[in-house]
Write an enzyme that holds these catalytic residues in place. Structure first.
Site, mmCIF file in Angstrom:
data_model
loop_
_atom_site.group_PDB
_atom_site.id
_atom_site.type_symbol
_atom_site.label_atom_id
_atom_site.label_comp_id
_atom_site.label_asym_id
_atom_site.label_seq_id
_atom_site.Cartn_x
_atom_site.Cartn_y
_atom_site.Cartn_z
ATOM 1 N N GLU A 58 5.249 -3.101 13.116
ATOM 2 C CA GLU A 58 4.754 -2.212 14.177
ATOM 3 C C GLU A 58 3.228 -2.136 14.165
ATOM 4 O O GLU A 58 2.607 -1.917 15.215
ATOM 5 C CB GLU A 58 5.315 -0.809 13.957
ATOM 6 C CG GLU A 58 4.722 0.233 14.878
ATOM 7 C CD GLU A 58 5.293 1.609 14.593
ATOM 8 O OE1 GLU A 58 5.897 2.154 15.504
ATOM 9 O OE2 GLU A 58 5.142 2.129 13.467
ATOM 10 N N ASP A 59 2.614 -2.290 12.988
ATOM 11 C CA ASP A 59 1.174 -2.035 12.889
ATOM 12 C C ASP A 59 0.279 -3.110 13.503
ATOM 13 O O ASP A 59 -0.767 -2.778 14.060
ATOM 14 C CB ASP A 59 0.790 -1.782 11.419
ATOM 15 C CG ASP A 59 1.383 -0.472 10.933
ATOM 16 O OD1 ASP A 59 1.381 0.503 11.707
ATOM 17 O OD2 ASP A 59 1.863 -0.423 9.787
ATOM 18 N N LEU A 106 0.849 -1.198 0.000
ATOM 19 C CA LEU A 106 0.000 0.000 0.000
ATOM 20 C C LEU A 106 0.881 1.244 0.000
ATOM 21 O O LEU A 106 1.963 1.247 0.573
ATOM 22 C CB LEU A 106 -0.865 0.019 1.260
ATOM 23 C CG LEU A 106 -1.827 -1.147 1.439
ATOM 24 C CD1 LEU A 106 -2.438 -1.110 2.845
ATOM 25 C CD2 LEU A 106 -2.919 -1.106 0.379
ATOM 26 N N ASP A 119 2.651 -5.867 2.765
ATOM 27 C CA ASP A 119 3.087 -4.888 3.775
ATOM 28 C C ASP A 119 3.588 -5.545 5.064
ATOM 29 O O ASP A 119 3.782 -4.862 6.066
ATOM 30 C CB ASP A 119 1.915 -3.954 4.120
ATOM 31 C CG ASP A 119 1.629 -2.952 3.011
ATOM 32 O OD1 ASP A 119 2.374 -1.978 2.891
ATOM 33 O OD2 ASP A 119 0.667 -3.183 2.240
ATOM 34 N N HIS A 169 -0.053 7.794 9.310
ATOM 35 C CA HIS A 169 -0.106 7.459 10.737
ATOM 36 C C HIS A 169 0.374 8.641 11.583
ATOM 37 O O HIS A 169 1.120 9.497 11.093
ATOM 38 C CB HIS A 169 0.822 6.269 11.029
ATOM 39 C CG HIS A 169 0.365 4.964 10.473
ATOM 40 N ND1 HIS A 169 1.216 4.105 9.793
ATOM 41 C CD2 HIS A 169 -0.838 4.340 10.494
ATOM 42 C CE1 HIS A 169 0.551 3.026 9.427
ATOM 43 N NE2 HIS A 169 -0.698 3.145 9.838
ATOM 44 N N CYS A 225 8.308 1.584 11.951
ATOM 45 C CA CYS A 225 7.377 0.611 11.334
ATOM 46 C C CYS A 225 7.925 -0.811 11.297
ATOM 47 O O CYS A 225 7.155 -1.763 11.251
ATOM 48 C CB CYS A 225 7.116 0.944 9.873
ATOM 49 S SG CYS A 225 6.402 2.502 9.556
ATOM 50 N N ARG A 281 -6.807 4.694 9.539
ATOM 51 C CA ARG A 281 -6.628 3.300 9.955
ATOM 52 C C ARG A 281 -7.110 2.994 11.385
ATOM 53 O O ARG A 281 -7.346 1.837 11.715
ATOM 54 C CB ARG A 281 -5.133 2.944 9.869
ATOM 55 C CG ARG A 281 -4.509 3.101 8.487
ATOM 56 C CD ARG A 281 -4.921 1.992 7.549
ATOM 57 N NE ARG A 281 -4.392 2.185 6.208
ATOM 58 C CZ ARG A 281 -3.197 1.757 5.812
ATOM 59 N NH1 ARG A 281 -2.407 1.138 6.645
ATOM 60 N NH2 ARG A 281 -2.819 1.954 4.562
ATOM 61 N N ARG A 334 -4.426 -6.032 5.103
ATOM 62 C CA ARG A 334 -3.356 -6.316 6.058
ATOM 63 C C ARG A 334 -3.814 -7.170 7.247
ATOM 64 O O ARG A 334 -3.003 -7.528 8.106
ATOM 65 C CB ARG A 334 -2.735 -5.000 6.563
ATOM 66 C CG ARG A 334 -2.108 -4.157 5.464
ATOM 67 C CD ARG A 334 -1.218 -3.069 6.025
ATOM 68 N NE ARG A 334 -0.140 -3.618 6.838
ATOM 69 C CZ ARG A 334 0.693 -2.889 7.591
ATOM 70 N NH1 ARG A 334 0.563 -1.583 7.619
ATOM 71 N NH2 ARG A 334 1.636 -3.474 8.297
HETATM 72 N N1 GLY Z 1 2.428 0.619 3.296
HETATM 73 C C1 GLY Z 1 2.094 0.659 4.672
HETATM 74 C C2 GLY Z 1 0.650 0.815 4.881
HETATM 75 O O1 GLY Z 1 0.003 1.495 4.118
HETATM 76 O O2 GLY Z 1 0.065 0.270 5.783
#
Ligand code: GLY
Length: 266
Positions: A73-74, A25, A68, A167, A260, A139, A93
């Site tokens: 980290e996400d 993404l 991704d 973010h 990240c 997000r 994701r």
């Molecule tokens: N490419 C990282 C994201 O959009 O979550």
């Protein structure tokens, strides 16, 4: 000052999938395509630096189904050996969380799964050691913030509104026990104002002129920062802490940054 938050012993990272270059993404098409081989070389150096700074680095294999997935980290927010396992904000994701949850459990971290209507990306969460700031963004929704606040109820949680960036931590990050590095841009200034208004603690702000330089890693007294932005590097050079410079040009093209690519555990 030594906060428990500053004493990381472990990190989780994930290797780069071959699908990253074509399918990760991104908010805007980069001016040049992602060079996968260069991305892997830069990521290898990142892992090497982490190995210098913490005792254990767990390297998870990539999964081409999740372009991704290097951005570990996400999928989780870890604090004091507990973790919120996120429903990632982008549907593509969502499957990234399962191997992260497994890895956290193997390291003895207690995991708490979000309710299905809550969403969050860990990139929207800034933990200062004293309090959380969470960005409401494309997000992360309010239910995600509420889940985090309940799970980590021993710390205050403040909500800030993230506009014009992916973010919260695309525009700011910790650079010391009481220092936050912030992009000197309208969006960065707006976030800093929101933080000052809600914070229970007073933080020093380190302004940097380059947005992508505002995402740093502060690990056990060492500041890891981007090497590609000379005007921002000059500002980091003026700080008294130990520093390591690092390039992240390729993952940056997919909106990736330094925080990240790892989950840090005390
Ligand atoms: N490419 C990282 C994201 O959009 O979550």
């Amino acid at each position: 000052m030594s906060l428990p938050w500053c004493n990381f012993t472990k990190a989780i990272v994930r290797q780069i999938p071959s699908t990253l270059a074509g399918a990760a993404l991104r908010r805007e098409e980069p001016t040049s395509p992602i060079d996968l081989s260069r991305a892997r070389t830069q990521h290898d150096r990142y892992v090497k630096v982490l190995r210098e700074l913490v005792e254990t680095v767990v390297v998870l294999p990539p999964d081409d189904a999740y372009p991704d997935c290097v951005f570990v980290e996400d999928p989780a927010v870890v604090c004091d050996r507990r973790a919120v396992v996120c429903n990632l904000g982008h549907a593509s994701r969502r499957g990234e969380a399962a191997p992260i949850r497994d890895a956290l459990r193997r390291l003895g971290v207690s995991c708490f799964d979000m309710s299905s209507d809550a969403t969050m990306d860990g990139g929207d969460v800034l933990f200062t050691g004293r309090e959380f700031f969470v960005g409401l963004s494309e997000r992360t929704n309010q239910k995600g913030v509420d889940f985090l606040a309940t799970t980590f109820s021993d710390y205050p949680t403040h909500t800030v509104s993230v506009k014009d960036s992916l973010h919260l931590k695309s525009l700011l990050s910790m650079a010391g026990p009481s220092a936050i590095v912030v992009a000197d841009t309208p969006a960065g200034k707006n976030l800093w104002q929101q933080i000052v208004q809600s914070a229970a603690h007073q933080y020093e702000c380190i302004w940097v002129p380059d947005e992508k330089a505002a995402n740093c890693l502060y690990i056990n007294g060492t500041l890891v920062h981007r090497a590609e932005f000379p005007n921002s590097v000059k500002i980091f050079e003026s700080l008294s802490c130990r520093r390591i410079e690092m390039s992240a040009t390729e993952l940056s093209k997919a909106d990736g940054c330094l925080t990240c690519c790892s989950l840090l555990i005390t």
